[in-house]
Design a protein around this motif. Sequence first.
Motif, PDB file in Angstrom:
ATOM      1  N   SER B 223       0.815  -1.213   0.000  1.00  0.00           N
ATOM      2  CA  SER B 223       0.000   0.000   0.000  1.00  0.00           C
ATOM      3  C   SER B 223       0.847   1.260   0.000  1.00  0.00           C
ATOM      4  CB  SER B 223      -0.920   0.021   1.213  1.00  0.00           C
ATOM      5  OG  SER B 223      -0.142   0.266   2.375  1.00  0.00           O
ATOM      6  N   GLY B 224       2.141   1.137   0.179  1.00  0.00           N
ATOM      7  CA  GLY B 224       2.976   2.329   0.182  1.00  0.00           C
ATOM      8  C   GLY B 224       3.365   2.790   1.564  1.00  0.00           C
ATOM      9  N   LEU B 225       2.641   2.337   2.578  1.00  0.00           N
ATOM     10  CA  LEU B 225       3.005   2.693   3.943  1.00  0.00           C
ATOM     11  C   LEU B 225       3.228   1.422   4.724  1.00  0.00           C
ATOM     12  CD1 LEU B 225       0.562   5.606   4.820  1.00  0.00           C
ATOM     13  CD2 LEU B 225       3.011   5.760   4.547  1.00  0.00           C
ATOM     14  N   THR B 226       4.370   1.357   5.394  1.00  0.00           N
ATOM     15  CA  THR B 226       4.659   0.146   6.180  1.00  0.00           C
ATOM     16  C   THR B 226       5.075   0.555   7.583  1.00  0.00           C
ATOM     17  OG1 THR B 226       6.915   0.229   5.367  1.00  0.00           O
ATOM     18  CG2 THR B 226       5.400  -1.224   4.208  1.00  0.00           C
ATOM     19  N   GLY B 227       5.554  -0.410   8.330  1.00  0.00           N
ATOM     20  CA  GLY B 227       5.985  -0.087   9.685  1.00  0.00           C
ATOM     21  C   GLY B 227       4.851  -0.328  10.660  1.00  0.00           C
ATOM     22  N   SER B 228       5.173  -0.364  11.915  1.00  0.00           N
ATOM     23  CA  SER B 228       4.170  -0.717  12.928  1.00  0.00           C
ATOM     24  C   SER B 228       3.064   0.326  12.972  1.00  0.00           C
ATOM     25  CB  SER B 228       4.828  -0.837  14.291  1.00  0.00           C
ATOM     26  OG  SER B 228       5.536   0.359  14.579  1.00  0.00           O
ATOM     27  N   LYS B 229       3.415   1.597  12.768  1.00  0.00           N
ATOM     28  CA  LYS B 229       2.374   2.622  12.818  1.00  0.00           C
ATOM     29  C   LYS B 229       1.955   3.036  11.405  1.00  0.00           C
ATOM     30  CE  LYS B 229       4.101   5.284  16.549  1.00  0.00           C
ATOM     31  NZ  LYS B 229       4.129   6.564  17.200  1.00  0.00           N
ATOM     32  N   LEU B 230       2.424   2.302  10.412  1.00  0.00           N
ATOM     33  CA  LEU B 230       2.127   2.661   9.019  1.00  0.00           C
ATOM     34  C   LEU B 230       2.553   4.092   8.724  1.00  0.00           C
ATOM     35  CD1 LEU B 230      -1.358   1.059   8.312  1.00  0.00           C
ATOM     36  CD2 LEU B 230       0.866   0.291   7.576  1.00  0.00           C
ATOM     37  N   LEU B 231       3.714   4.479   9.225  1.00  0.00           N
ATOM     38  CA  LEU B 231       4.183   5.819   8.948  1.00  0.00           C
ATOM     39  C   LEU B 231       5.495   5.820   8.174  1.00  0.00           C
ATOM     40  CD1 LEU B 231       3.325   7.664  12.275  1.00  0.00           C
ATOM     41  CD2 LEU B 231       2.310   8.035  10.041  1.00  0.00           C
ATOM     42  N   THR B 232       5.907   4.632   7.716  1.00  0.00           N
ATOM     43  CA  THR B 232       7.148   4.564   6.957  1.00  0.00           C
ATOM     44  C   THR B 232       6.821   4.387   5.490  1.00  0.00           C
ATOM     45  OG1 THR B 232       7.976   3.301   8.830  1.00  0.00           O
ATOM     46  CG2 THR B 232       9.412   3.500   6.907  1.00  0.00           C
ATOM     47  N   PRO B 233       7.156   5.371   4.652  1.00  0.00           N
ATOM     48  CA  PRO B 233       6.807   5.234   3.240  1.00  0.00           C
ATOM     49  C   PRO B 233       7.687   4.212   2.539  1.00  0.00           C
ATOM     50  CG  PRO B 233       8.002   7.278   3.630  1.00  0.00           C
ATOM     51  CD  PRO B 233       7.831   6.626   4.955  1.00  0.00           C
ATOM     52  N   ASP B 234       7.064   3.468   1.621  1.00  0.00           N
ATOM     53  CA  ASP B 234       7.799   2.457   0.876  1.00  0.00           C
ATOM     54  C   ASP B 234       7.273   2.465  -0.545  1.00  0.00           C
ATOM     55  OD1 ASP B 234       7.783  -1.171   0.823  1.00  0.00           O
ATOM     56  OD2 ASP B 234       9.233   0.258  -0.001  1.00  0.00           O
ATOM     57  N   ILE B 235       7.687   3.454  -1.307  1.00  0.00           N
ATOM     58  CA  ILE B 235       7.087   3.574  -2.634  1.00  0.00           C
ATOM     59  C   ILE B 235       8.095   3.394  -3.746  1.00  0.00           C
ATOM     60  CG2 ILE B 235       5.238   5.060  -1.806  1.00  0.00           C
ATOM     61  CD1 ILE B 235       6.691   7.430  -2.875  1.00  0.00           C
ATOM     62  N   LEU B 383     -16.309  -7.010  -3.471  1.00  0.00           N
ATOM     63  CA  LEU B 383     -16.244  -6.482  -2.111  1.00  0.00           C
ATOM     64  C   LEU B 383     -15.709  -7.530  -1.150  1.00  0.00           C
ATOM     65  CD1 LEU B 383     -19.520  -4.395  -1.672  1.00  0.00           C
ATOM     66  CD2 LEU B 383     -17.185  -3.569  -1.773  1.00  0.00           C
ATOM     67  N   GLN B 384     -16.080  -8.783  -1.415  1.00  0.00           N
ATOM     68  CA  GLN B 384     -15.694  -9.811  -0.463  1.00  0.00           C
ATOM     69  C   GLN B 384     -14.366 -10.460  -0.781  1.00  0.00           C
ATOM     70  OE1 GLN B 384     -19.488 -11.763  -0.811  1.00  0.00           O
ATOM     71  NE2 GLN B 384     -19.877 -11.476   1.358  1.00  0.00           N
ATOM     72  N   ASN B 385     -13.869 -10.309  -2.020  1.00  0.00           N
ATOM     73  CA  ASN B 385     -12.678 -11.071  -2.378  1.00  0.00           C
ATOM     74  C   ASN B 385     -11.467 -10.246  -2.793  1.00  0.00           C
ATOM     75  OD1 ASN B 385     -13.636 -13.905  -2.214  1.00  0.00           O
ATOM     76  ND2 ASN B 385     -15.158 -13.096  -3.614  1.00  0.00           N
ATOM     77  N   THR B 386     -11.691  -9.134  -3.488  1.00  0.00           N
ATOM     78  CA  THR B 386     -10.515  -8.462  -4.039  1.00  0.00           C
ATOM     79  C   THR B 386     -10.303  -7.058  -3.494  1.00  0.00           C
ATOM     80  OG1 THR B 386     -11.819  -7.577  -5.853  1.00  0.00           O
ATOM     81  CG2 THR B 386     -10.759  -9.699  -6.229  1.00  0.00           C
ATOM     82  N   ALA B 387     -11.174  -6.616  -2.587  1.00  0.00           N
ATOM     83  CA  ALA B 387     -11.079  -5.221  -2.143  1.00  0.00           C
ATOM     84  C   ALA B 387      -9.814  -4.972  -1.334  1.00  0.00           C
ATOM     85  CB  ALA B 387     -12.305  -4.851  -1.318  1.00  0.00           C
ATOM     86  N   VAL B 388      -9.120  -3.886  -1.645  1.00  0.00           N
ATOM     87  CA  VAL B 388      -7.974  -3.486  -0.827  1.00  0.00           C
ATOM     88  C   VAL B 388      -8.286  -2.141  -0.181  1.00  0.00           C
ATOM     89  CG1 VAL B 388      -6.193  -4.726  -2.082  1.00  0.00           C
ATOM     90  CG2 VAL B 388      -6.873  -2.484  -2.878  1.00  0.00           C
ATOM     91  N   HIS B 389      -8.021  -2.053   1.109  1.00  0.00           N
ATOM     92  CA  HIS B 389      -8.283  -0.814   1.814  1.00  0.00           C
ATOM     93  C   HIS B 389      -7.088   0.109   1.730  1.00  0.00           C
ATOM     94  CE1 HIS B 389     -11.899  -2.410   3.692  1.00  0.00           C
ATOM     95  NE2 HIS B 389     -11.242  -3.526   3.881  1.00  0.00           N
ATOM     96  N   ARG B 390      -7.385   1.404   1.826  1.00  0.00           N
ATOM     97  CA  ARG B 390      -6.285   2.335   1.925  1.00  0.00           C
ATOM     98  C   ARG B 390      -5.671   2.213   3.316  1.00  0.00           C
ATOM     99  NH1 ARG B 390     -10.070   6.756  -0.702  1.00  0.00           N
ATOM    100  NH2 ARG B 390     -11.572   5.133  -0.176  1.00  0.00           N
ATOM    101  N   PRO B 391      -4.379   2.468   3.428  1.00  0.00           N
ATOM    102  CA  PRO B 391      -3.719   2.224   4.724  1.00  0.00           C
ATOM    103  C   PRO B 391      -4.328   3.070   5.835  1.00  0.00           C
ATOM    104  CG  PRO B 391      -2.277   3.414   3.204  1.00  0.00           C
ATOM    105  CD  PRO B 391      -3.459   2.996   2.404  1.00  0.00           C
ATOM    106  N   ALA B 392      -4.639   2.416   6.951  1.00  0.00           N
ATOM    107  CA  ALA B 392      -5.265   3.100   8.087  1.00  0.00           C
ATOM    108  C   ALA B 392      -4.181   3.758   8.929  1.00  0.00           C
ATOM    109  CB  ALA B 392      -6.066   2.098   8.925  1.00  0.00           C
TER     110      ALA B 392
END
Lengths: 304, 433, 270
Positions: B223-235, B383-392
């Motif tokens: 998704s482009g954001l990783t790390g425990s708090k999802l604050l590390t960009p990985d693009i 909705l049930q199989n392929t949906a990806v959420h934006r990073p929370a």
Amino acid sequence: MRNDMRALIRAFRRGGRPPRRYPEWLTALLFLSPALLSLALFRLYPAVKSAMDSLTVSPEANTGFAGLSNYRYLFGSNGFHQAVTATIKIVAIAVAVQTVSALALAALLNVRSWGTAAWRTLIVVPIAVPLAVSSVVFGIAYRPDGPLNALVVAFGLSKQPFLGSDVQAPLALVVALSWVGVGYWMVFLIAGLQDIPKQLTEAAAVDGAGATRTFFSITLPLLRRPLAFVIVANTVANVLVFAPSQILTQGGPAGSTRVVMYDIYTRAFTLGDTGAASAEIVLLLIVMLALVGAQLRLLGGWGR
Amino acid sequence: MRGCKRTQAMLVISTIGALATILTGCSASSTSTGASSASNGPVTITFLACCAADQTKTLVAEFEKKYPNITVKTQVVPFENLNSTVEARLGQKDSSFDFYEADQPRTAALASKGFLADITTTFRPLADPTLFPASIQASSWHNKIWSAPLWTSTSILYYNKTLLAKAGVAPPSGDPSARWTWEQVSVAAKKAMSVGAQCGFMFDQPNRFYQLQPLIESAGGGSGLTGSKLLTPDITNAGWTKAMTYYAELYSSGITPRGVPAEQTRALFQNGKCAFFLGVPAIPTFDTTGLSYGYAPSPYFDGGKPATPTDSFALGVNPYTKNMSAALKFIEYASTDTAGNLAAVADNPNPTPNKAALPTFFAQVEAKSPAMKGVGTLVQYELQNTAVHRPASTGYIIFETTINNAFSDISNGKGVQPTLAQAQKDLIDQLSR
Amino acid sequence: MAPTVAAVIAAAAFAAPLYWMLISALRPEKDIFAYLFPLSSQGFLPATWTIANFTDLLDTGFLSTTGNSLLVAAVTTVGGLAIAIPSAFALSVLRFRFRRVLFAIIVLSFSVPFDVVAVPLSGVFRDWNLDNTYTGLILPGLGNGFAIFLLRQFFLAVPLSLQEAARLDGATWWRIMWGIYVPLSRPAIIGAALIIFTNQWQAYLWPLLVAPDPKMQLAPIALANLSNLYEVHMGQIFAGSVILAVIPGAILFATQRFFVRSISATGATG
């Protein structure tokens, strides 16, 4: 002043008409008080608050004094560098283009006849269109598959990227801003031209001076004060406006249209970085102060 | 006269100074007490919504019918200003509105700033049986629920039957297990353009992370954001590069026209100029121009997993509200109540997060639009199989703003690697604040 | 002859986008983007006309929001002039110690960008219960540094002999201002009115924050409300813009006759 006050009180005690001469500074204060009140409430207080925020609000120091850390962060930030370059470029070009065009059109339309009222109105009326809408209209015009390129192609040239090129985008914005600006500033220059007595220009014509000579030797010097107003106000207006950057290019491509006000807006509202935004505001104000001061001095607009 | 001048100076300065002091004092007293009224008498709640008031007209009307004791006032803000206005007013602890439309990907950011009230205790028992789990998850952060999902979304691939027939291309199948790859789409688009289509492929929302995240996820970029708090960009990883290179080529090869903003993309497809269009299910204006079109599942990258975007707006409660219980009643009605949720989409057709309402909604859609027959089943599958959420992530807004600018630069021809690298640097910079 | 031709060409160039907005407003919404490229006659002259965009727009209550905008702008202009004229007079005619400094302060403070001031200020207005009121919308627009600046420049051009004569006759500054300076500065006053009016007419962020109640809505925001995530009513937006341009345009056209020459600088007055 004490003597004046004593005279006033004596006059009132006498029951007669008070002397006509109030001290000038008191009249001035009364005349200026609503404006000063408005200024203090709606500009000075928030400006001071911004300055304080820039020194206290920062991620490193949640309370207390953050010192110049916000400023240091700004100077190291890529977005800020882009903002400064973009602003200087766009404002310089816009002020030059708009002032010269407004002056030329004012001279052209200074005549009083039926047609000119209509042309003047058409040139000024763009200011009544909400800036967001005129930005969208220009955005459509500038589309690579839009009407401007249709014209360009009809003339045999190749399609232009306009807003997609970091060279053309700032110029495209200047055009969009000038569509509104030229008419606006033209109004004040026409008012200034109207103030110049006809006898002077007629006398020059009798003496054999051509139209251009008359313009530069007689008209222009007499336009000094309105022109000073237009240049200063035009500069400030172009520094403050950022709707086209926001709507048309979102600061792109590659930050070429990321003017300082848009950068501040983004930092304050989107990124939520109050500290850096406040610091940028303070820097902007300092620069504008210097710029306006210098312009007024050079153009002799200080007056008596 | 010298004393006179000094006095006048002092008068002026002290007037201004006094005013400034009064004002600083005034603004400090702007905190409001959030006492909630537990009265059973008539209550008025205020709804801060987007766009024209008639977008939520039916919902409000139906709610007031069900709860005659409660009146709902709507305050309206233009769409592009909704998020920033909400944050500006809540930052001032404004209690003049009770609940508002909150974009689901911003849940973490809003909740961490204290702009959303925690509704877990009353809402979870109602939500779990009635809503899709993915929608509930999008409104959650740190295992608490912060907003009531109002709508959801997905995307499908529309195609222009006339143009494809002209190009001799067989239209893509409607079966999700036989969906096309992005590579196939490019080939077909090029063929359509060779027989005169002005544009081969168009995104509904170009240069927006919402639309492009599925490509990146399908290419394996995360998704482009990783790390425990999802604050590390990985693009700058391989997946991002692959997806962005494909994206850049769409524009540089002319398949996708440059410089068309999101508000004007649909006009291109509905005027018959585009062969393919990736957008939300049910775009009513496509039926107004006599266009002959069909739809297929959203494409994926060969070798990757299919991915579709999802989530939309939810209703969040203002933590400074004085009418908590009434506000809760409204958001529960709009979200978990079947009739309520249907009313919510009556004026603003979007797929619903409510399990019971979804089939009814799509039955209505398919009735109005014969070309969309069967889309309800496809939507439910996606909705049930392929949906990806934006990073929370609490930094999602910052991430999205910067990355959208990078997308825009890439679509305008800037090199993929350098643009992503610069964006990565900027993100590290901004997310650290 | 040549100047007239140049004037017509200039006016046509400026009117072109307005013309395009007008014809786009008068054609069915689905046609607006259909004829952009390549150059075609339908791009200039639509084959199908409709007033549906205008009627749909009026259905949304646009007339009342335009009324709001007009009311707010008109009151701001009158009030703003009432504040700017005495201020400019004081800064150009009256003599006192800090005249230049005060002028500088006024011009520079009004250069503070209002957009960044708007958010905290809106909170303050809410505390004072001025949100969703006409007063709240009008107040910040009353003081306008540029109007003061403009009027000051023009007042400076009025010969001192006029007011010296009046002072000798015992006239108060107030009388001098309204009796001598204002009549001589009609074009400048119209210019100042234009500044204040445009400022308020184009206001967006302030009304957004301070008056979100639909009954108090102003026109530019009502137009922005016509586009949302999924639907943009371009036709209605253009119809609204045409309406918003025509009203001040008519006022501008009508006030042109006040742009007459002021009395020449030889000092002869009645």
